[in-house]
Design an enzyme around this catalytic site. Structure first.
Site, PDB file in Angstrom:
ATOM      1  N   ASP A   1      18.286-131.755  12.506  1.00 14.07           N
ATOM      2  CA  ASP A   1      18.693-129.968  12.466  1.00 14.07           C
ATOM      3  C   ASP A   1      18.042-128.563  13.585  1.00 14.07           C
ATOM      4  O   ASP A   1      18.580-128.749  14.496  1.00 14.07           O
ATOM      5  CB  ASP A   1      19.279-129.416  11.772  1.00 14.07           C
ATOM      6  CG  ASP A   1      18.125-129.334  10.474  1.00 14.07           C
ATOM      7  OD1 ASP A   1      16.739-129.896  10.508  1.00 14.07           O
ATOM      8  OD2 ASP A   1      18.543-129.839   9.111  1.00 14.07           O
TER       9      ASP A   1
ATOM     10  N   GLN B   1      17.873-133.302   8.044  1.00  8.38           N
ATOM     11  CA  GLN B   1      16.717-133.897   8.078  1.00  8.38           C
ATOM     12  C   GLN B   1      16.210-134.215   6.384  1.00  8.38           C
ATOM     13  O   GLN B   1      17.315-133.761   5.811  1.00  8.38           O
ATOM     14  CB  GLN B   1      16.068-133.177   8.992  1.00  8.38           C
ATOM     15  CG  GLN B   1      16.043-133.284  10.053  1.00  8.38           C
ATOM     16  CD  GLN B   1      14.166-132.500  10.446  1.00  8.38           C
ATOM     17  OE1 GLN B   1      14.279-131.743  10.866  1.00  8.38           O
ATOM     18  NE2 GLN B   1      13.784-133.368  10.352  1.00  8.38           N
ATOM     19  N   HIS B   2      15.665-135.845   6.581  1.00  8.88           N
ATOM     20  CA  HIS B   2      14.610-135.720   5.223  1.00  8.88           C
ATOM     21  C   HIS B   2      15.470-136.796   4.282  1.00  8.88           C
ATOM     22  O   HIS B   2      15.885-137.316   3.295  1.00  8.88           O
ATOM     23  CB  HIS B   2      14.480-135.034   4.662  1.00  8.88           C
ATOM     24  CG  HIS B   2      13.316-134.119   4.963  1.00  8.88           C
ATOM     25  ND1 HIS B   2      12.514-134.176   6.056  1.00  8.88           N
ATOM     26  CD2 HIS B   2      13.376-132.662   5.472  1.00  8.88           C
ATOM     27  CE1 HIS B   2      12.082-133.813   7.028  1.00  8.88           C
ATOM     28  NE2 HIS B   2      12.894-132.018   6.563  1.00  8.88           N
TER      29      HIS B   2
END
Length: 439
Positions: free
Chosen positions: A238, A76-77
């Protein structure tokens, strides 16, 4: 047999599983490594995906002709910034790149933690995409001005595998509006509202300095096509992918013991925490995935095993030879500071040392109990927001310790199950893909 594909593009590697859609059994799988670092050229992920596909039985072009649907899960991110021609503007800043910590503080000062939590479910920290965009605006304004679209790692890989990409280098061209994502990954950006499922353009502009194309957020049963007409799901971040792969439902909390620790629950209700302790993520099924992260998890066991001069099996034996409470010996395991609670400058401490309590067995037990107590604090934060918790699913490398398995129910105060180790993010993506064929 109808086959589907799930991909997990994590920080460290790319995993591909080919699964029987009816039974969930893995038929084939492949893997390839990613480069180290907190700032990575996304082309390295694309190369690794091609290699993992070939390892899983792809043909000369890496495409799996016997797969009917697929989806990609991943870290992520991470900030993937694209220009108008679909080219990557600069290396992607990953979730573990902390250079945007100052940008996070600036955004909180401008909008207020309570308002940000209400609008996005998050209080910005350096991990989240919004802070990386603000850093780009301030540190590299020329690059920021070139940004025409912002994607996350799994969004970009889905786009590329569907046949889109830079002008002149991909069969379907740089169609930025074909970028897609899912609720779980969108909820980790810091500019998406999990309440109504819309992007908060004011926050995006405050971060980047101008508006940009953002991936369309697909619902749990929505799909797009690839160049060969296969159905493609929105994928998952995830943690949401792991929850789906584990079959976690409301009342379940997943406790992941890796280098760091994560505690995330499947909830029917959205959470809002202005303290920032609990990140109010969405999941990829239409529910929510409130999450707490800790910095100190399996490395606590590594450190004490090193001090005692033993391997992990012996550390486990020693810990189980001690009584609960370790004779009063208590390890506060903040070896690298801590995120939950937010004590970045803290250090670890060992208290309750007497001639009777200071034994190898008690020190091993205190290490296990101390590590689990940090994760238990995450459970309490979730409970404090009204998230129902009935069963803990223990995963990650630390969950393979027999001492951790036996002591966890005592410390966490929940029934604990330890699933067999598996590629749960990739399996979650495959399960999502299989659902697209159900009609």
């Amino acid at each position: 047999m109808s086959l589907v594909m799930g991909v997990d593009s994590s920080t460290q590697s790319c995993k591909v599983v080919i699964v029987d859609a009816a039974t969930g059994a893995i038929v084939r799988q492949g893997r390839a490594s990613h480069p180290d670092g907190t700032s990575v050229d996304p082309e390295a992920w694309w190369t690794a995906l091609q290699a993992a596909l070939a390892d899983a039985g792809g043909d000369a072009t890496g495409i799996l002709s016997d797969v009917g649907a697929w989806a990609v899960g991943g870290q992520q991110h991470g900030m993937v910034a694209l220009d108008a021609d679909g080219r990557v503007v600069r290396d992607a800043l990953l979730w573990n790149d902390t250079r945007s910590a100052g940008a996070a503080a600036d955004l909180v000062a401008e909008f207020g933690a309570e308002q940000l939590a209400r609008r996005t479910g998050l209080v910005p920290v350096a991990s989240f995409t919004i802070t990386k965009l603000r850093w780009l605006r301030d540190a590299e304004p020329d690059n920021a001005a070139r940004v025409a679209a912002v994607a996350l790692p799994h969004d970009w890989l889905t786009w590329r595998l569907r046949g889109f990409g830079p002008a002149g280098e991909s069969p379907r061209g740089p169609v930025l509006k074909e970028l897609v994502t899912d609720r779980s990954d969108a909820s980790g950006t810091g500019y998406w509202n999990p309440e109504d499922g819309s992007y908060d353009r004011e926050l995006l502009i405050a971060a980047l300095g101008h508006d940009a194309v953002l991936p369309r957020v697909l619902g749990p049963q929505e799909w797009v096509d690839d160049a060969d007409g296969r159905r493609v799901g929105g994928g998952a971040g995830d943690n949401a992918g792991a929850a789906l792969g584990l079959g976690a439902g409301p009342g379940d909390v997943v406790v992941s013991i890796g280098t760091s620790g994560t505690v995330f629950a499947v909830s029917e209700q959205r959470t809002i925490d202005a303290s920032g302790t609990v990140a109010g993520f969405a999941d990829c099924t239409g529910r929510f995935l409130p999450l707490v992260a800790t910095l100190n998890a399996a490395r606590v066991l590594d450190a004490i095993a090193r001090v005692l001069g033993v391997d992990h099996a012996e550390l486990s034996r020693l810990a189980l030879a001690a009584e609960p409470g370790a004779g009063g010996l208590t390890l506060v395991p903040y070896f690298e500071g801590e995120r939950t609670p937010n004590l970045p400058d803290a250090t670890a401490s060992l208290t309750g040392m007497t001639l009777a309590s200071t034994t190898r067995e008690n020190l091993a037990r205190a290490a296990v109990e101390g590590m689990l107590s940090g994760l238990a604090a995450g459970l309490e934060a979730l409970r404090g927001l009204g998230v129902p918790l009935e069963r803990a699913l223990l995963i990650g490398g630390g969950a393979q310790s027999e001492a951790v398995r036996q002591i966890a129910p005592l410390v966490l105060g929940l029934a604990v199950e330890v699933p067999e180790p598996g590629e749960y993010v990739a399996l979650g993506a495959a399960r999502q893909a299989a659902s697209l064929l159900a009609d």
